[in-house]
Design an enzyme around this catalytic site. Structure first.
Site, short mmCIF file in Angstrom:
data_model
loop_
_atom_site.label_atom_id
_atom_site.label_comp_id
_atom_site.label_asym_id
_atom_site.label_seq_id
_atom_site.Cartn_x
_atom_site.Cartn_y
_atom_site.Cartn_z
N ASN A 10 0.87 -1.18 0.00
CA ASN A 10 0.00 0.00 0.00
C ASN A 10 0.91 1.22 0.00
OD1 ASN A 10 -1.76 2.06 0.49
ND2 ASN A 10 -2.45 1.33 2.51
N LYS A 12 0.20 4.25 -0.30
CA LYS A 12 -0.42 5.44 0.29
C LYS A 12 -0.18 6.67 -0.61
CE LYS A 12 -0.21 3.18 4.74
NZ LYS A 12 -0.02 3.25 6.18
N HIS A 96 -9.55 1.16 5.11
CA HIS A 96 -8.26 1.37 5.78
C HIS A 96 -8.46 2.31 6.97
CE1 HIS A 96 -4.14 2.47 6.57
NE2 HIS A 96 -3.79 1.39 5.88
N GLU A 98 -6.75 4.66 8.04
CA GLU A 98 -6.48 6.08 7.75
C GLU A 98 -7.71 6.74 7.13
OE1 GLU A 98 -2.82 5.45 5.64
OE2 GLU A 98 -1.84 4.93 7.52
N GLU A 168 -5.11 -4.91 10.68
CA GLU A 168 -4.13 -3.83 10.84
C GLU A 168 -4.42 -3.10 12.15
OE1 GLU A 168 -2.28 -2.65 6.83
OE2 GLU A 168 -4.04 -1.40 7.12
N GLY A 174 2.56 2.48 10.85
CA GLY A 174 3.47 3.60 10.69
C GLY A 174 4.17 4.03 11.98
N SER A 214 3.68 -1.81 10.37
CA SER A 214 5.11 -1.82 10.65
C SER A 214 5.81 -3.14 10.30
CB SER A 214 5.38 -1.45 12.12
OG SER A 214 4.96 -0.10 12.35
P1 13P Z 1 3.09 0.59 7.68
O1 13P Z 1 3.63 -0.72 7.11
O2 13P Z 1 3.78 1.79 7.15
O3 13P Z 1 2.99 0.54 9.18
O4 13P Z 1 1.58 0.72 7.13
C1 13P Z 1 0.73 -0.38 7.20
C2 13P Z 1 -0.49 -0.07 6.47
O5 13P Z 1 -1.25 0.80 6.83
C3 13P Z 1 -0.77 -0.85 5.25
O6 13P Z 1 -2.05 -0.61 4.77
#
Ligand code: 13P
Length: 253
Positions: A10, A12, A96, A98, A168, A174, A214
């Site tokens: 992903n 982002k 997601h 976010e 997740e 992150g 992560s």
């Molecule tokens: P990170 O691997 O940067 O923690 O993000 C995970 C994520 O949100 C994948 O959708």
């Protein structure tokens, strides 16, 4: 049938077009022609067409990071599932954290998106996971149950064949605070058990459940070797081809 491992990147809101194409090219080269693991990359909407060209003819699939819940109409700035399939997407990420926590996406909207995306032939990577405050109150089971029950309301058995879950935990995204292999296995096992109670053993047994939050080349081997961890949804580490490919390798590819 054993579940095939699946690793998706992903990206982002990262990369220029040139970076996106170079990253996709490096992933294609590293994955080879017959990987034993399913692999996908999910660039920003505006780079989908450019990345699709690079992926053409390779086993690396294209995914989008979101989709609108209507098939067309007056929704300024939105992207429909039909547009995603036309540009070459096989997958779309829905729900997601976010978007849920940062942009107010509701369980009802997630359910609507899941339905529309599946109806248009996409495979859905449905994200669920608890916040730190919810984990501290030991609410992860309840959060999962609420999110998944709402998101999957009204799906048929056939549609479950095109659903992938991504666990997740929000506290791990992150932050560098990855779930331990034991924590991930326990969560995935509980999720599968609940899925079995809700939708039957056949659906639960076949459902790929990815871990996200992560994941790095270093911690991937421990996570990917857990029996109920069927792969990963990778954020930061998917922006570096060597890291991402090491995670694919850790998953068995
Ligand atoms: P990170 O691997 O940067 O923690 O993000 C995970 C994520 O949100 C994948 O959708």
């Amino acid at each position: 049938m054993p579940r095939k491992k699946f690793v998706a990147g992903n990206w982002k809101m990262n990369t220029t077009l040139a970076e996106a194409r170079a990253l996709a090219q490096a992933v294609v080269a590293g994955v080879g022609s017959a990987p034993t693991v399913d692999v996908a990359v999910c660039p920003p909407f505006v780079w989908l067409a450019g990345v699709a060209e690079v992926l053409r003819g390779s086993p690396v699939a294209l995914g989008a990071q979101d989709v609108h819940y209507e098939k067309k109409g007056a929704f300024t700035g939105e992207v429909s599932p039909g547009m995603l399939t036309e540009v070459g997407c096989k997958y779309v990420i829905v729900g997601h954290s976010e978007r849920r926590h940062g942009l107010g996406e509701t369980d009802a909207a997630v359910n609507h998106k899941v339905h529309t995306a599946l109806e248009e032939g996409l495979r859905v990577i449905l994200c669920v996971g608890e916040t730190l405050a919810e984990r501290e109150r030991d609410l992860q089971e309840r959060v999962f149950q609420r999110q998944v029950y709402a998101a999957c309301a009204g799906l048929t058995d056939d549609q479950f064949d095109r659903l992938v879950l991504a666990y997740e935990p929000v506290w791990a995204i992150g932050t560098g605070k990855v779930a331990t292999p034991d924590q991930a296995q326990t969560a995935h096992h509980n999720i599968r058990r609940r899925m079995s109670q809700l939708y039957g053993e056949k659906v639960a047994g076949a459902l790929p459940i990815l871990y996200g939050g992560s994941v790095t080349a270093e911690n991937a081997p421990g996570l990917m070797s857990q029996p109920d961890v069927d792969g990963g949804l990778i954020g930061g580490a998917s922006l570096k081809a060597d890291q991402f490919l090491a995670i694919v390798k850790a998953a068995g590819g």
